[in-house]
Structure formats: structure tokens, C-alpha cells
Scaffold this motif. Structure first.
Motif, PDB file in Angstrom:
ATOM      1  N   THR A   1      -0.026 -16.313  11.545  1.00 45.45           N
ATOM      2  CA  THR A   1      -0.769 -15.053  11.636  1.00 45.45           C
ATOM      3  C   THR A   1      -0.024 -14.065  12.520  1.00 45.45           C
ATOM      4  OG1 THR A   1      -2.849 -16.248  11.349  1.00 45.45           O
ATOM      5  CG2 THR A   1      -2.992 -14.035  12.244  1.00 45.45           C
ATOM      6  N   TRP A   2       0.562 -14.554  13.609  1.00 51.07           N
ATOM      7  CA  TRP A   2       1.340 -13.679  14.473  1.00 51.07           C
ATOM      8  C   TRP A   2       2.554 -13.117  13.743  1.00 51.07           C
ATOM      9  CZ3 TRP A   2       0.075 -10.914  18.306  1.00 51.07           C
ATOM     10  CH2 TRP A   2      -0.921 -11.317  19.184  1.00 51.07           C
ATOM     11  N   VAL A   3       3.150 -13.911  12.859  1.00 47.10           N
ATOM     12  CA  VAL A   3       4.316 -13.415  12.115  1.00 47.10           C
ATOM     13  C   VAL A   3       3.924 -12.203  11.287  1.00 47.10           C
ATOM     14  CG1 VAL A   3       5.982 -13.960  10.291  1.00 47.10           C
ATOM     15  CG2 VAL A   3       5.520 -15.633  12.065  1.00 47.10           C
ATOM     16  N   TRP A   4       2.875 -12.331  10.487  1.00 51.73           N
ATOM     17  CA  TRP A   4       2.571 -11.189   9.627  1.00 51.73           C
ATOM     18  C   TRP A   4       1.957 -10.032  10.367  1.00 51.73           C
ATOM     19  CZ3 TRP A   4      -2.536  -9.955   8.465  1.00 51.73           C
ATOM     20  CH2 TRP A   4      -3.488 -10.974   8.509  1.00 51.73           C
ATOM     21  N   ILE A   5       1.279 -10.260  11.481  1.00 50.79           N
ATOM     22  CA  ILE A   5       0.781  -9.142  12.289  1.00 50.79           C
ATOM     23  C   ILE A   5       1.951  -8.371  12.896  1.00 50.79           C
ATOM     24  CG2 ILE A   5      -0.396  -8.584  14.464  1.00 50.79           C
ATOM     25  CD1 ILE A   5      -2.437 -10.766  13.755  1.00 50.79           C
ATOM     26  N   LEU A   6       2.935  -9.091  13.430  1.00 52.07           N
ATOM     27  CA  LEU A   6       4.077  -8.427  14.067  1.00 52.07           C
ATOM     28  C   LEU A   6       4.946  -7.697  13.055  1.00 52.07           C
ATOM     29  CD1 LEU A   6       4.938 -11.197  16.650  1.00 52.07           C
ATOM     30  CD2 LEU A   6       4.143  -8.882  17.178  1.00 52.07           C
ATOM     31  N   VAL A   7       5.149  -8.297  11.881  1.00 50.35           N
ATOM     32  CA  VAL A   7       5.939  -7.605  10.854  1.00 50.35           C
ATOM     33  C   VAL A   7       5.186  -6.372  10.358  1.00 50.35           C
ATOM     34  CG1 VAL A   7       6.914  -7.801   8.534  1.00 50.35           C
ATOM     35  CG2 VAL A   7       7.215  -9.658  10.156  1.00 50.35           C
TER      36      VAL A   7
ATOM     37  N   GLN B   1      11.519  -8.021   4.457  1.00 49.39           N
ATOM     38  CA  GLN B   1      10.287  -8.223   5.196  1.00 49.39           C
ATOM     39  C   GLN B   1       9.081  -8.377   4.265  1.00 49.39           C
ATOM     40  OE1 GLN B   1      10.941  -5.012   8.118  1.00 49.39           O
ATOM     41  NE2 GLN B   1      10.721  -6.645   9.630  1.00 49.39           N
ATOM     42  N   GLY B   2       9.194  -7.940   3.037  1.00 54.93           N
ATOM     43  CA  GLY B   2       8.147  -8.216   2.051  1.00 54.93           C
ATOM     44  C   GLY B   2       8.055  -9.705   1.770  1.00 54.93           C
TER      45      GLY B   2
ATOM     46  N   VAL C   1      14.921 -16.671   8.504  1.00 50.92           N
ATOM     47  CA  VAL C   1      16.299 -16.165   8.486  1.00 50.92           C
ATOM     48  C   VAL C   1      16.318 -14.694   8.057  1.00 50.92           C
ATOM     49  CG1 VAL C   1      18.527 -16.401   7.314  1.00 50.92           C
ATOM     50  CG2 VAL C   1      17.354 -18.424   8.177  1.00 50.92           C
ATOM     51  N   LEU C   2      15.523 -14.349   7.051  1.00 54.06           N
ATOM     52  CA  LEU C   2      15.455 -12.946   6.626  1.00 54.06           C
ATOM     53  C   LEU C   2      14.850 -12.065   7.718  1.00 54.06           C
ATOM     54  CD1 LEU C   2      14.366 -13.324   2.895  1.00 54.06           C
ATOM     55  CD2 LEU C   2      16.626 -12.714   3.790  1.00 54.06           C
ATOM     56  N   GLN C   3      13.887 -12.579   8.444  1.00 55.54           N
ATOM     57  CA  GLN C   3      13.301 -11.812   9.540  1.00 55.54           C
ATOM     58  C   GLN C   3      14.307 -11.639  10.669  1.00 55.54           C
ATOM     59  OE1 GLN C   3      10.569 -10.039   9.720  1.00 55.54           O
ATOM     60  NE2 GLN C   3      11.116  -9.439  11.794  1.00 55.54           N
ATOM     61  N   ALA C   4      15.119 -12.645  10.925  1.00 58.78           N
ATOM     62  CA  ALA C   4      16.173 -12.502  11.940  1.00 58.78           C
ATOM     63  C   ALA C   4      17.180 -11.438  11.513  1.00 58.78           C
ATOM     64  CB  ALA C   4      16.865 -13.843  12.161  1.00 58.78           C
ATOM     65  N   ASN C   5      17.501 -11.391  10.224  1.00 61.77           N
ATOM     66  CA  ASN C   5      18.389 -10.350   9.711  1.00 61.77           C
ATOM     67  C   ASN C   5      17.753  -8.975   9.875  1.00 61.77           C
ATOM     68  OD1 ASN C   5      20.445  -8.996   8.430  1.00 61.77           O
ATOM     69  ND2 ASN C   5      19.807  -9.569   6.374  1.00 61.77           N
ATOM     70  N   ALA C   6      16.473  -8.856   9.578  1.00 60.90           N
ATOM     71  CA  ALA C   6      15.783  -7.582   9.765  1.00 60.90           C
ATOM     72  C   ALA C   6      15.752  -7.190  11.235  1.00 60.90           C
ATOM     73  CB  ALA C   6      14.363  -7.673   9.200  1.00 60.90           C
ATOM     74  N   THR C   7      15.667  -8.169  12.116  1.00 64.43           N
ATOM     75  CA  THR C   7      15.694  -7.886  13.554  1.00 64.43           C
ATOM     76  C   THR C   7      17.040  -7.302  13.969  1.00 64.43           C
ATOM     77  OG1 THR C   7      14.148  -9.692  13.981  1.00 64.43           O
ATOM     78  CG2 THR C   7      15.441  -8.909  15.845  1.00 64.43           C
TER      79      THR C   7
ATOM     80  N   LEU D   1      11.097  -0.365  20.252  1.00 64.69           N
ATOM     81  CA  LEU D   1       9.822  -0.957  19.874  1.00 64.69           C
ATOM     82  C   LEU D   1       9.955  -1.848  18.638  1.00 64.69           C
ATOM     83  CD1 LEU D   1       6.768  -1.236  20.243  1.00 64.69           C
ATOM     84  CD2 LEU D   1       6.518   0.774  18.770  1.00 64.69           C
ATOM     85  N   ASN D   2      10.623  -1.336  17.600  1.00 64.12           N
ATOM     86  CA  ASN D   2      10.787  -2.137  16.382  1.00 64.12           C
ATOM     87  C   ASN D   2      11.627  -3.386  16.631  1.00 64.12           C
ATOM     88  OD1 ASN D   2       9.228  -0.663  14.598  1.00 64.12           O
ATOM     89  ND2 ASN D   2      10.907   0.742  14.122  1.00 64.12           N
ATOM     90  N   TYR D   3      12.639  -3.248  17.466  1.00 63.74           N
ATOM     91  CA  TYR D   3      13.469  -4.409  17.779  1.00 63.74           C
ATOM     92  C   TYR D   3      12.662  -5.478  18.505  1.00 63.74           C
ATOM     93  CZ  TYR D   3      17.297  -7.254  19.499  1.00 63.74           C
ATOM     94  OH  TYR D   3      18.124  -8.313  19.777  1.00 63.74           O
ATOM     95  N   GLN D   4      11.831  -5.069  19.445  1.00 67.25           N
ATOM     96  CA  GLN D   4      11.012  -6.039  20.179  1.00 67.25           C
ATOM     97  C   GLN D   4       9.978  -6.703  19.268  1.00 67.25           C
ATOM     98  OE1 GLN D   4       9.550  -3.586  23.334  1.00 67.25           O
ATOM     99  NE2 GLN D   4      11.447  -3.754  24.526  1.00 67.25           N
ATOM    100  N   LEU D   5       9.340  -5.920  18.413  1.00 69.26           N
ATOM    101  CA  LEU D   5       8.361  -6.490  17.480  1.00 69.26           C
ATOM    102  C   LEU D   5       9.034  -7.440  16.488  1.00 69.26           C
ATOM    103  CD1 LEU D   5       6.150  -3.358  16.749  1.00 69.26           C
ATOM    104  CD2 LEU D   5       5.479  -5.390  18.036  1.00 69.26           C
ATOM    105  N   ASN D   6      10.185  -7.037  15.972  1.00 67.40           N
ATOM    106  CA  ASN D   6      10.911  -7.900  15.041  1.00 67.40           C
ATOM    107  C   ASN D   6      11.434  -9.162  15.722  1.00 67.40           C
ATOM    108  OD1 ASN D   6      10.687  -6.589  12.526  1.00 67.40           O
ATOM    109  ND2 ASN D   6      12.210  -5.080  13.152  1.00 67.40           N
ATOM    110  N   SER D   7      11.844  -9.041  16.981  1.00 62.60           N
ATOM    111  CA  SER D   7      12.294 -10.222  17.726  1.00 62.60           C
ATOM    112  C   SER D   7      11.146 -11.209  17.912  1.00 62.60           C
ATOM    113  CB  SER D   7      12.841  -9.828  19.097  1.00 62.60           C
ATOM    114  OG  SER D   7      13.985  -9.037  18.956  1.00 62.60           O
ATOM    115  N   ALA D   8       9.988 -10.702  18.254  1.00 66.72           N
ATOM    116  CA  ALA D   8       8.820 -11.574  18.412  1.00 66.72           C
ATOM    117  C   ALA D   8       8.433 -12.208  17.073  1.00 66.72           C
ATOM    118  CB  ALA D   8       7.644 -10.785  18.985  1.00 66.72           C
ATOM    119  N   ALA D   9       8.511 -11.429  15.990  1.00 68.54           N
ATOM    120  CA  ALA D   9       8.202 -11.977  14.665  1.00 68.54           C
ATOM    121  C   ALA D   9       9.204 -13.062  14.283  1.00 68.54           C
ATOM    122  CB  ALA D   9       8.194 -10.863  13.622  1.00 68.54           C
ATOM    123  N   SER D  10      10.472 -12.864  14.618  1.00 71.09           N
ATOM    124  CA  SER D  10      11.483 -13.888  14.342  1.00 71.09           C
ATOM    125  C   SER D  10      11.209 -15.160  15.132  1.00 71.09           C
ATOM    126  CB  SER D  10      12.887 -13.376  14.698  1.00 71.09           C
ATOM    127  OG  SER D  10      13.239 -12.310  13.876  1.00 71.09           O
ATOM    128  N   PHE D  11      10.843 -15.000  16.393  1.00 73.31           N
ATOM    129  CA  PHE D  11      10.521 -16.166  17.219  1.00 73.31           C
ATOM    130  C   PHE D  11       9.367 -16.959  16.619  1.00 73.31           C
ATOM    131  CE2 PHE D  11       7.748 -17.944  20.504  1.00 73.31           C
ATOM    132  CZ  PHE D  11       8.585 -18.908  21.031  1.00 73.31           C
TER     133      PHE D  11
END
Length: 153
Positions: free
Chosen positions: A38-44, A55-56, A107-113, A124-134
Motif C-alpha cells: 500500500t505504501w508503494v502505490w501511495i508513494l508512487v 510507474q504504471g 527495478v522499474l521504480q528504482a529506474n524511475a527514481t 520532493l519527487n526524488y524523495q518520494l520515489n526513493s521511499a517507493a523504491s525502498f
């Protein structure tokens, strides 16, 4: 006459039902999988999606996995499995295949990060994407643990 020992089916551990699923190892991973997914899709969803195709896929995998895992959790809580061994196979196949899909999404989310590091609203986007990757990699790890721990019961 000598008494016959218990059959092989009765020596198998029973599948948990109700709140007991939160106390047994492979099934206790379901709730953290749902929460982290749930955190992944909220952060993305909170980012400005710069790569919609990448990211889709992350959103699709995380949302679908979250919903199916929620249905699986409810079925264990309500005891729909009726202690059938087929549920172990279903559970293992689901979590194994979802682990593979989540790995691709992570892996795709890490690339988007990496790509969001120099875009508009970069910090802001980098931090949100980093958290989503984690959380995507953490969720992948939880699905892998769940899939393999069924074999070691």
C-alpha cells in the motif's frame, strides 16, 4: 490386533484460521505485505509521474497484489480453506509469482527514481520515489520469504 497409526494426512500441520494466522510464520507475512505494498502505490501516486509506462506497471503490480493479498487474508481469517492442502499450493504459487512481478516493479521504480533526480520538483519527487523504491524492494523480500517459508513448515 495392533492399532494403526495416524495417516500421513493427519500428521500434516493444520492450516491456521482466524486470528491464529498472525501467529504462524508464513501467514504472518500477509499483513506486512499488504501494508508495504500500500505504501508503494501511495508513494508512487504522490509523485508527478515522469515515466508513465514504468510507474504504471509499478502501480498495477502493487495495487493488484495488495487487493489479492487482502482477499487471501480474509479467506484465511474466515476459514474458507477448510484445511485443504490445495491452499498451500495456491498460496505458494501466488506468493512466488507475485515476488517475481514485484521484483520487476521494484527495478522499474528504482529506474524511475534515478530519472526523477533531475526533473521538475526534483527534491520532493526524488524523495518520494526513493521511499517507493525502498518499500517495493521490502515488499518483494516479504513475498519471497512467504513463498519459501511454506516449504519449511
Amino acid at each position: 490386533m495392533a492399532s494403526v497409526g495416524p495417516s500421513a494426512a493427519s500428521t500434516q500441520p493444520a492450516l491456521p484460521s482466524g486470528p491464529a494466522i498472525f501467529k504462524t510464520i508464513p501467514y504472518a507475512f500477509i499483513l506486512p505485505e499488504i501494508v508495504c505494498g500500500t505504501w508503494v502505490w501511495i508513494l508512487v501516486a504522490a509523485t508527478s509521474v515522469s515515466l508513465p509506462l514504468l510507474q504504471g506497471w509499478v502501480m498495477y503490480v502493487s495495487l493488484t497484489s495488495c487487493l489479492i493479498s487482502l482477499l487471501l487474508l480474509l479467506s484465511y481469517l474466515l476459514g474458507f480453506h477448510r484445511n485443504s492442502e490445495n491452499w498451500k499450493v495456491l498460496d505458494s504459487l501466488y506468493h512466488g509469482s507475485t515476488a517475481i512481478l514485484y521484483m520487476s516493479a521494484a527495478v522499474l521504480q528504482a529506474n524511475a527514481t534515478i530519472n526523477s533526480e533531475f526533473g521538475p520538483n526534483a527534491p520532493l519527487n526524488y524523495q518520494l520515489n526513493s521511499a517507493a523504491s525502498f518499500f517495493a524492494f521490502l515488499t518483494t523480500f516479504l513475498y519471497i520469504l512467504h513463498a519459501f517459508s511454506i516449504y519449511y513448515q
